[in-house]
Design an enzyme around this catalytic site. Sequence first.
Site, PDB file in Angstrom:
ATOM      1  NE  ARG A  38      -3.857  -2.120  -0.127  1.00 42.51           N
ATOM      2  CZ  ARG A  38      -3.890  -2.857  -1.271  1.00 42.51           C
ATOM      3  NH1 ARG A  38      -2.877  -2.829  -2.181  1.00 42.51           N
ATOM      4  NH2 ARG A  38      -4.624  -3.890  -1.292  1.00 42.51           N
ATOM      5  CB  CYS A  39      -0.192   4.650  -0.750  1.00 37.22           C
ATOM      6  SG  CYS A  39       0.502   6.337  -0.919  1.00 37.22           S
ATOM      7  N   PRO A  40       2.793   4.237   0.713  1.00 36.20           N
ATOM      8  CG  PRO A  40       4.749   5.407   1.378  1.00 36.20           C
ATOM      9  CD  PRO A  40       3.476   4.726   2.002  1.00 36.20           C
TER      10      PRO A  40
END
Length: 79
Positions: free
Chosen positions: A16-18
Amino acid sequence: MTDIKIDQTLDTLGLRCPEPVMLTRKTIRNMAEGEVLLIVADDPATTRDIPSFCEFMDHQLLNSETENTPYRYWVKKGL
């Protein structure tokens, strides 16, 4: 699918981000100019983050498939 010649593939499924963009940056940094990286992702944020990364870092987003997961992005390394 596309006929673009791929030099390396980066699997960011489950991240997941980042993390997907951070790994993309790290991977593409070690590639030669003009080589193509295929990024495979399932984080919806990549639909925004990968194109923005390419524009900001002067890489070329050759193609993307974002209708269904896994998403796929073909990025040609710039200067």
